[in-house]
Design a protein around this motif. Sequence first.
Motif, PDB file in Angstrom:
ATOM      1  N   ARG A  44      33.133  12.563   6.962  1.00 56.10           N
ATOM      2  CA  ARG A  44      33.576  11.691   5.873  1.00 56.10           C
ATOM      3  C   ARG A  44      33.899  12.448   4.586  1.00 56.10           C
ATOM      4  O   ARG A  44      34.355  11.850   3.618  1.00 56.10           O
ATOM      5  CB  ARG A  44      32.507  10.645   5.577  1.00 56.10           C
ATOM      6  N   HIS A  45      33.606  13.743   4.559  1.00 56.45           N
ATOM      7  CA  HIS A  45      33.816  14.522   3.346  1.00 56.45           C
ATOM      8  C   HIS A  45      34.594  15.792   3.676  1.00 56.45           C
ATOM      9  O   HIS A  45      34.565  16.280   4.803  1.00 56.45           O
ATOM     10  CB  HIS A  45      32.480  14.900   2.691  1.00 56.45           C
ATOM     11  N   THR A  46      35.219  16.352   2.653  1.00 58.07           N
ATOM     12  CA  THR A  46      35.975  17.593   2.818  1.00 58.07           C
ATOM     13  C   THR A  46      35.056  18.790   2.631  1.00 58.07           C
ATOM     14  O   THR A  46      33.950  18.668   2.086  1.00 58.07           O
ATOM     15  CB  THR A  46      37.111  17.678   1.782  1.00 58.07           C
ATOM     16  N   SER A  47      35.544  19.947   3.027  1.00 53.42           N
ATOM     17  CA  SER A  47      34.767  21.167   2.807  1.00 53.42           C
ATOM     18  C   SER A  47      34.609  21.426   1.308  1.00 53.42           C
ATOM     19  O   SER A  47      33.577  21.931   0.868  1.00 53.42           O
ATOM     20  CB  SER A  47      35.405  22.356   3.514  1.00 53.42           C
ATOM     21  N   ALA A  48      35.607  21.068   0.512  1.00 52.48           N
ATOM     22  CA  ALA A  48      35.510  21.233  -0.947  1.00 52.48           C
ATOM     23  C   ALA A  48      34.367  20.385  -1.510  1.00 52.48           C
ATOM     24  O   ALA A  48      33.615  20.842  -2.377  1.00 52.48           O
ATOM     25  CB  ALA A  48      36.831  20.867  -1.612  1.00 52.48           C
ATOM     26  N   ILE A  54      34.780  23.585  20.360  1.00 55.52           N
ATOM     27  CA  ILE A  54      33.752  24.621  20.543  1.00 55.52           C
ATOM     28  C   ILE A  54      32.978  24.828  19.243  1.00 55.52           C
ATOM     29  O   ILE A  54      31.742  24.865  19.237  1.00 55.52           O
ATOM     30  CB  ILE A  54      34.393  25.937  21.023  1.00 55.52           C
ATOM     31  N   LEU A  55      33.709  24.947  18.137  1.00 57.66           N
ATOM     32  CA  LEU A  55      33.055  25.167  16.845  1.00 57.66           C
ATOM     33  C   LEU A  55      32.185  23.979  16.436  1.00 57.66           C
ATOM     34  O   LEU A  55      31.044  24.161  15.994  1.00 57.66           O
ATOM     35  CB  LEU A  55      34.100  25.455  15.758  1.00 57.66           C
ATOM     36  N   ILE A  56      32.724  22.780  16.575  1.00 55.64           N
ATOM     37  CA  ILE A  56      31.960  21.597  16.174  1.00 55.64           C
ATOM     38  C   ILE A  56      30.679  21.483  16.988  1.00 55.64           C
ATOM     39  O   ILE A  56      29.601  21.218  16.438  1.00 55.64           O
ATOM     40  CB  ILE A  56      32.824  20.321  16.265  1.00 55.64           C
ATOM     41  N   LYS A  57      30.773  21.713  18.285  1.00 60.44           N
ATOM     42  CA  LYS A  57      29.575  21.648  19.133  1.00 60.44           C
ATOM     43  C   LYS A  57      28.545  22.694  18.689  1.00 60.44           C
ATOM     44  O   LYS A  57      27.349  22.405  18.599  1.00 60.44           O
ATOM     45  CB  LYS A  57      29.963  21.859  20.596  1.00 60.44           C
ATOM     46  N   GLN A  58      29.014  23.897  18.365  1.00 63.67           N
ATOM     47  CA  GLN A  58      28.107  24.959  17.931  1.00 63.67           C
ATOM     48  C   GLN A  58      27.476  24.630  16.576  1.00 63.67           C
ATOM     49  O   GLN A  58      26.270  24.814  16.385  1.00 63.67           O
ATOM     50  CB  GLN A  58      28.847  26.300  17.850  1.00 63.67           C
ATOM     51  N   TYR A  59      28.266  24.104  15.640  1.00 64.89           N
ATOM     52  CA  TYR A  59      27.729  23.749  14.323  1.00 64.89           C
ATOM     53  C   TYR A  59      26.729  22.594  14.429  1.00 64.89           C
ATOM     54  O   TYR A  59      25.739  22.555  13.706  1.00 64.89           O
ATOM     55  CB  TYR A  59      28.841  23.403  13.334  1.00 64.89           C
ATOM     56  N   GLN A  60      26.975  21.673  15.328  1.00 63.42           N
ATOM     57  CA  GLN A  60      26.021  20.579  15.534  1.00 63.42           C
ATOM     58  C   GLN A  60      24.695  21.113  16.062  1.00 63.42           C
ATOM     59  O   GLN A  60      23.628  20.698  15.606  1.00 63.42           O
ATOM     60  CB  GLN A  60      26.600  19.539  16.491  1.00 63.42           C
ATOM     61  N   LYS A  92      23.278  13.365  10.016  1.00 66.34           N
ATOM     62  CA  LYS A  92      23.374  12.381  11.099  1.00 66.34           C
ATOM     63  C   LYS A  92      24.833  12.004  11.370  1.00 66.34           C
ATOM     64  O   LYS A  92      25.229  11.848  12.524  1.00 66.34           O
ATOM     65  CB  LYS A  92      22.553  11.125  10.760  1.00 66.34           C
ATOM     66  N   GLN A  93      25.620  11.843  10.315  1.00 67.32           N
ATOM     67  CA  GLN A  93      27.040  11.513  10.487  1.00 67.32           C
ATOM     68  C   GLN A  93      27.759  12.627  11.248  1.00 67.32           C
ATOM     69  O   GLN A  93      28.522  12.354  12.186  1.00 67.32           O
ATOM     70  CB  GLN A  93      27.706  11.304   9.122  1.00 67.32           C
ATOM     71  N   LEU A  94      27.514  13.874  10.859  1.00 71.18           N
ATOM     72  CA  LEU A  94      28.185  14.993  11.517  1.00 71.18           C
ATOM     73  C   LEU A  94      27.729  15.157  12.962  1.00 71.18           C
ATOM     74  O   LEU A  94      28.514  15.582  13.818  1.00 71.18           O
ATOM     75  CB  LEU A  94      27.973  16.285  10.725  1.00 71.18           C
TER      76      LEU A  94
END
Length: 185
Positions: free
Chosen positions: A123-127, A46-52, A115-117
Amino acid sequence: MEEYYNYIKSLHLIFVITWFAGLFYIVRLFVYHAEAKDKPSPEKEILIKQYQLMSYRLWYIITWPSAILASIFAFWMLFFTTLGNAWLKMPWMHVKLGFVFLLYLYHLKCHQIFKQLQQNEIRHTSAFFKIWNEGATIILFVVVFLVILKDALNWIYGVIGIFLFSILLMLGYRLYKRIRERNQS
Protein backbone atom coordinates in the motif's frame (compact mmCIF):
# COMPACT_ATOMS: atom_id res chain seq x y z
CA MET A 1 16.82 -6.32 44.85
CA GLU A 2 18.79 -3.06 44.58
CA GLU A 3 22.09 -4.90 44.12
CA TYR A 4 20.75 -6.28 40.84
CA TYR A 5 19.81 -2.86 39.45
CA ASN A 6 22.80 -2.58 37.08
CA TYR A 7 22.14 -6.07 35.71
CA ILE A 8 18.51 -5.18 35.04
CA LYS A 9 19.56 -1.89 33.45
CA SER A 10 22.12 -3.69 31.26
CA LEU A 11 19.54 -6.21 30.07
CA HIS A 12 17.08 -3.39 29.39
CA LEU A 13 19.65 -1.56 27.25
CA ILE A 14 20.64 -4.70 25.34
CA PHE A 15 17.02 -5.39 24.41
CA VAL A 16 16.35 -1.74 23.56
CA ILE A 17 19.29 -1.88 21.15
CA THR A 18 18.10 -5.12 19.52
CA TRP A 19 14.54 -3.75 19.37
CA PHE A 20 15.71 -0.67 17.50
CA ALA A 21 17.91 -2.80 15.25
CA GLY A 22 14.84 -4.83 14.36
CA LEU A 23 12.75 -1.71 13.72
CA PHE A 24 15.44 -0.16 11.53
CA TYR A 25 15.93 -3.33 9.49
CA ILE A 26 12.25 -4.26 9.12
CA VAL A 27 11.51 -0.94 7.47
CA ARG A 28 14.53 -1.40 5.19
CA LEU A 29 13.00 -4.74 4.18
CA PHE A 30 9.71 -2.89 3.55
CA VAL A 31 11.64 -0.62 1.14
CA TYR A 32 13.09 -3.61 -0.71
CA HIS A 33 9.70 -5.33 -0.79
CA ALA A 34 8.04 -2.25 -2.30
CA GLU A 35 10.81 -1.95 -4.89
CA ALA A 36 10.53 -5.65 -5.78
CA LYS A 37 6.95 -5.20 -7.01
CA ASP A 38 8.31 -3.25 -9.99
CA LYS A 39 10.72 -6.01 -11.04
CA PRO A 40 9.92 -8.34 -13.95
CA SER A 41 8.83 -11.94 -13.36
CA PRO A 42 10.22 -14.30 -12.07
CA GLU A 43 12.62 -11.94 -10.23
CA LYS A 44 9.67 -10.14 -8.61
CA GLU A 45 8.15 -13.30 -7.14
CA ILE A 46 11.51 -14.65 -5.94
CA LEU A 47 12.44 -11.39 -4.23
CA ILE A 48 9.04 -10.87 -2.61
CA LYS A 49 9.03 -14.42 -1.25
CA GLN A 50 12.54 -13.93 0.16
CA TYR A 51 11.69 -10.55 1.73
CA GLN A 52 8.58 -12.03 3.32
CA LEU A 53 10.65 -14.83 4.85
CA MET A 54 13.36 -12.45 6.07
CA SER A 55 10.75 -10.07 7.50
CA TYR A 56 8.92 -12.89 9.25
CA ARG A 57 12.07 -14.16 10.94
CA LEU A 58 13.28 -10.70 11.90
CA TRP A 59 9.90 -9.62 13.24
CA TYR A 60 9.07 -12.68 15.31
CA ILE A 61 12.53 -13.88 16.34
CA ILE A 62 14.25 -10.54 17.08
CA THR A 63 12.00 -7.48 17.06
CA TRP A 64 8.93 -8.60 19.02
CA PRO A 65 10.88 -10.55 21.67
CA SER A 66 13.27 -7.59 22.10
CA ALA A 67 10.37 -5.15 22.53
CA ILE A 68 8.77 -7.38 25.14
CA LEU A 69 11.98 -8.02 27.07
CA ALA A 70 13.02 -4.34 26.96
CA SER A 71 9.61 -3.49 28.40
CA ILE A 72 9.78 -6.13 31.13
CA PHE A 73 13.18 -4.90 32.31
CA ALA A 74 12.04 -1.25 32.10
CA PHE A 75 9.00 -1.97 34.27
CA TRP A 76 11.21 -3.89 36.67
CA MET A 77 13.59 -0.93 36.98
CA LEU A 78 10.84 1.66 37.34
CA PHE A 79 8.50 -0.11 39.73
CA PHE A 80 10.68 -2.46 41.76
CA THR A 81 13.74 -0.33 42.51
CA THR A 82 14.16 2.76 44.67
CA LEU A 83 15.90 4.71 41.93
CA GLY A 84 13.17 3.86 39.42
CA ASN A 85 10.49 5.06 41.82
CA ALA A 86 12.38 8.35 42.22
CA TRP A 87 12.66 8.75 38.42
CA LEU A 88 8.92 8.38 38.04
CA LYS A 89 8.55 11.66 39.91
CA MET A 90 10.84 13.57 37.52
CA PRO A 91 9.45 15.56 34.57
CA TRP A 92 12.04 14.28 32.07
CA MET A 93 10.89 10.71 32.75
CA HIS A 94 7.28 11.64 31.99
CA VAL A 95 8.38 13.06 28.64
CA LYS A 96 10.55 9.99 27.98
CA LEU A 97 7.64 7.67 28.72
CA GLY A 98 5.53 9.71 26.29
CA PHE A 99 8.09 9.06 23.56
CA VAL A 100 8.27 5.38 24.53
CA PHE A 101 4.50 5.30 24.04
CA LEU A 102 5.06 6.79 20.55
CA LEU A 103 7.63 4.05 19.94
CA TYR A 104 5.03 1.41 20.79
CA LEU A 105 2.61 3.06 18.34
CA TYR A 106 5.35 3.10 15.69
CA HIS A 107 6.05 -0.58 16.40
CA LEU A 108 2.36 -1.47 16.08
CA LYS A 109 2.07 0.44 12.79
CA CYS A 110 5.13 -1.48 11.53
CA HIS A 111 3.35 -4.67 12.57
CA GLN A 112 0.31 -3.64 10.54
CA ILE A 113 2.49 -2.93 7.49
CA PHE A 114 4.35 -6.22 8.05
CA LYS A 115 1.06 -8.14 8.03
CA GLN A 116 -0.05 -6.38 4.83
CA LEU A 117 3.22 -7.22 3.06
CA GLN A 118 2.99 -10.83 4.22
CA GLN A 119 -0.33 -10.94 2.34
CA ASN A 120 1.15 -9.24 -0.77
CA GLU A 121 -0.70 -5.98 -0.05
CA ILE A 122 1.75 -3.23 -0.95
CA ARG A 123 0.00 0.00 0.00
CA HIS A 124 3.02 2.30 0.23
CA THR A 125 5.94 3.28 -1.98
CA SER A 126 9.58 2.71 -1.21
CA ALA A 127 9.92 6.50 -0.79
CA PHE A 128 7.25 6.42 1.93
CA PHE A 129 9.11 3.64 3.74
CA LYS A 130 12.42 5.52 3.54
CA ILE A 131 10.82 8.49 5.26
CA TRP A 132 8.93 6.20 7.68
CA ASN A 133 12.26 4.71 8.75
CA GLU A 134 13.25 8.09 10.19
CA GLY A 135 10.46 7.83 12.80
CA ALA A 136 12.38 5.32 14.90
CA THR A 137 15.56 7.35 14.48
CA ILE A 138 13.90 10.49 15.81
CA ILE A 139 12.42 8.64 18.79
CA LEU A 140 15.81 7.07 19.54
CA PHE A 141 17.58 10.44 19.51
CA VAL A 142 14.93 12.06 21.72
CA VAL A 143 14.98 9.28 24.30
CA VAL A 144 18.79 9.19 24.46
CA PHE A 145 18.95 12.97 24.92
CA LEU A 146 16.32 12.76 27.66
CA VAL A 147 18.03 9.94 29.54
CA ILE A 148 21.52 11.42 29.33
CA LEU A 149 20.79 15.13 29.80
CA LYS A 150 17.73 14.98 32.07
CA ASP A 151 17.81 18.79 32.35
CA ALA A 152 14.65 20.20 30.78
CA LEU A 153 16.35 22.92 28.75
CA ASN A 154 19.22 20.77 27.45
CA TRP A 155 17.02 17.94 26.20
CA ILE A 156 14.72 20.44 24.46
CA TYR A 157 17.74 21.76 22.53
CA GLY A 158 18.65 18.19 21.66
CA VAL A 159 15.12 17.42 20.45
CA ILE A 160 14.99 20.62 18.37
CA GLY A 161 18.38 19.67 16.95
CA ILE A 162 17.21 16.20 15.92
CA PHE A 163 14.09 17.60 14.26
CA LEU A 164 16.26 20.03 12.30
CA PHE A 165 18.61 17.15 11.48
CA SER A 166 15.62 15.12 10.27
CA ILE A 167 14.55 17.94 7.99
CA LEU A 168 18.08 18.08 6.58
CA LEU A 169 17.99 14.31 6.02
CA MET A 170 14.71 14.58 4.11
CA LEU A 171 16.03 17.44 2.00
CA GLY A 172 19.20 15.45 1.36
CA TYR A 173 17.12 12.44 0.31
CA ARG A 174 15.12 14.58 -2.12
CA LEU A 175 18.31 16.04 -3.59
CA TYR A 176 19.83 12.56 -3.93
CA LYS A 177 16.63 11.32 -5.62
CA ARG A 178 16.72 14.20 -8.13
CA ILE A 179 20.38 13.60 -8.92
CA ARG A 180 19.75 9.87 -9.36
CA GLU A 181 16.75 10.52 -11.65
CA ARG A 182 18.76 13.03 -13.69
CA ASN A 183 21.63 10.54 -14.10
CA GLN A 184 19.20 7.82 -15.24
CA SER A 185 17.76 10.08 -17.96
